[in-house]
Design a protein around this motif. Sequence first.
Motif, PDB file in Angstrom:
ATOM      1  N   LYS A 166      10.614  -6.760   9.250  1.00  0.00           N
ATOM      2  CA  LYS A 166       9.465  -6.780   9.387  1.00  0.00           C
ATOM      3  C   LYS A 166       7.923  -6.831  10.723  1.00  0.00           C
ATOM      4  O   LYS A 166       6.472  -6.673  10.513  1.00  0.00           O
ATOM      5  N   ASP A 213       5.124  -1.220  11.169  1.00  0.00           N
ATOM      6  CA  ASP A 213       4.115  -0.646  10.867  1.00  0.00           C
ATOM      7  C   ASP A 213       3.525  -0.155  10.315  1.00  0.00           C
ATOM      8  O   ASP A 213       3.242   1.207  11.811  1.00  0.00           O
ATOM      9  N   ASP A 260       5.809  -5.103   2.035  1.00  0.00           N
ATOM     10  CA  ASP A 260       5.508  -6.932   2.982  1.00  0.00           C
ATOM     11  C   ASP A 260       4.736  -7.527   0.983  1.00  0.00           C
ATOM     12  O   ASP A 260       4.471  -6.862   0.609  1.00  0.00           O
ATOM     13  N   THR A 261       4.889  -8.640   1.018  1.00  0.00           N
ATOM     14  CA  THR A 261       3.905  -9.629   0.178  1.00  0.00           C
ATOM     15  C   THR A 261       2.380  -8.934  -0.044  1.00  0.00           C
ATOM     16  O   THR A 261       1.505  -9.401  -1.426  1.00  0.00           O
ATOM     17  N   ASP A 262       2.275  -8.161   1.377  1.00  0.00           N
ATOM     18  CA  ASP A 262       0.704  -8.652   1.231  1.00  0.00           C
ATOM     19  C   ASP A 262       0.078  -6.985   1.271  1.00  0.00           C
ATOM     20  O   ASP A 262      -1.238  -6.740   1.422  1.00  0.00           O
ATOM     21  N   GLY A 263       1.307  -6.283   1.228  1.00  0.00           N
ATOM     22  CA  GLY A 263       1.145  -4.410   0.455  1.00  0.00           C
ATOM     23  C   GLY A 263       1.395  -3.957   2.134  1.00  0.00           C
ATOM     24  O   GLY A 263       1.090  -2.459   1.900  1.00  0.00           O
ATOM     25  N   ARG A 264       1.126  -4.386   3.173  1.00  0.00           N
ATOM     26  CA  ARG A 264       1.519  -3.366   3.912  1.00  0.00           C
ATOM     27  C   ARG A 264       2.428  -2.965   4.025  1.00  0.00           C
ATOM     28  O   ARG A 264       3.542  -3.227   3.812  1.00  0.00           O
ATOM     29  N   SER A 319       2.502   1.655  -2.739  1.00  0.00           N
ATOM     30  CA  SER A 319       2.033   0.713  -3.591  1.00  0.00           C
ATOM     31  C   SER A 319       3.232   0.913  -4.833  1.00  0.00           C
ATOM     32  O   SER A 319       3.015   1.647  -4.901  1.00  0.00           O
ATOM     33  N   ASP A 379      12.703  -7.273  -4.875  1.00  0.00           N
ATOM     34  CA  ASP A 379      11.946  -7.718  -4.742  1.00  0.00           C
ATOM     35  C   ASP A 379      13.208  -8.485  -3.223  1.00  0.00           C
ATOM     36  O   ASP A 379      14.067  -8.168  -2.672  1.00  0.00           O
ATOM     37  N   GLY A 394       8.841  -9.396   0.772  1.00  0.00           N
ATOM     38  CA  GLY A 394       8.685  -7.739   0.911  1.00  0.00           C
ATOM     39  C   GLY A 394       9.622  -7.618  -0.714  1.00  0.00           C
ATOM     40  O   GLY A 394       9.863  -8.174  -1.224  1.00  0.00           O
TER      41      GLY A 394
END
Length: 435
Positions: free
Chosen positions: A43, A46, A62-66, A78, A91, A100
């Motif tokens: 994680k 980036d 990740d769960t935020d879409g990063r 995405s 998942d 993520g």
Amino acid sequence: MVVTGIAVSLYILKEGNNVRIPEHTTEINRHLLRLQETWDEVKVHDNDWIDKDKTYDYVIIDTDGRVIVYTRRDMAKSLASATSNFDIIRDIEVDGKVVGRLIVDNSMIEQMEDNNLRLVIVIALMIIVLMIIFTIYYFYLYRRMVKPFDKLNNFAERVAGGDLDTPLEMDRDHIFGGFTEAFDIMREELKNSREREEAALRSRKELVAELSHDIKTPVASIKAMAEVMSLTAKTDAERETIAAIDGKADQIDRLISNLFHATLEELEQLEVKVEEVDSTDLVRMVKEADHLKKVRTLDIKDAVLLGDKMRLNQVISNIIYNSYKYADTEIMVSSYFAKQEFDSLDDSAAKDDGSNDKRTENYLIVEISDKGGGVPDDEIDVIMKKFHRGSNAAGKDGSGLGLYISNYLMEKMGGGLSCRNGEEGLIVTLRIKVA
């Protein structure tokens, strides 16, 4: 074309069946377990590109879409784009919590694109092959059909143009090979036919010349006897009859001379020499032609005319002879003067105001009529055509040339001939130009 089409169709069916949705279940499960174990190390990345370490390409978010890492730049990064591409989305759970997602690339679209590219190449090759086949077939047809047909066409044009001496080149190595010999035989037969026709024409002319020579002898004898009889004639009537015989003998002699230069089939070669002719000569011609004394009225105006004496005599004799043969009644001969206007300028020389200069010609109109009832109105024009006779000529000798020749001679002298029905019989009108 059929074989090529079948081959391409089978290829399309085969390649279509080869498109498969990729299955990496075991390997993906192992990959997820490893990510769960090493998530803290993963994680920290980036949006980093890493080398592909699996049999498939993937993206980790990740769960935020990063985007954390990816193995190929053009992959879906995405959830929305991954869903539209039918990518595999799994998942990543750590301690029962989703931290993520692993997006595995679905290569089905790439497979379809590759298949489409191969299909385009195959179709292009098929078109090239067909073009080659068509080109070969075209030259084959040109050599076997088109070129030989052009030769036959050119040969037919030469024959139609009168060239019967150039033979057709023999070539059996094409579809018309069997015809070339037949066409050349036709040319030989046409050539032989022409030679026979020319020989027959020469023979006919020689026969006419011989007959003309033979006929001149008895005609000369007739003239000689007429001269002797004129010396011993006792009455004016006898002298007139003998003079008519002598005139007819002269006319026969001149007509026979013309046979050396023309025949009935060569009418256009008959010579006409226009000179001044006194109208009293017409009176004499009528009297000489009327040996049966059927002319009851003879009225020809005094004038100096333009014509050929021999041809005028021939025309008048023919008309009176026709009256004897078809009517056998009394004959009336009358005349009058008439004028006719002609354009002296042609259309190209017309004046600016649209009018043309006029010239006037004077004619002596001679009408020869009988009381034989005439001919049907619809046959008036027909009887003046070549080899045509009226319905009243049935059972009587004739060739249908008399009026045709007479009209031709009158036109050559600048006049004309016409026929019409009168109250009692046929009226033949001669139009003779006045000098």
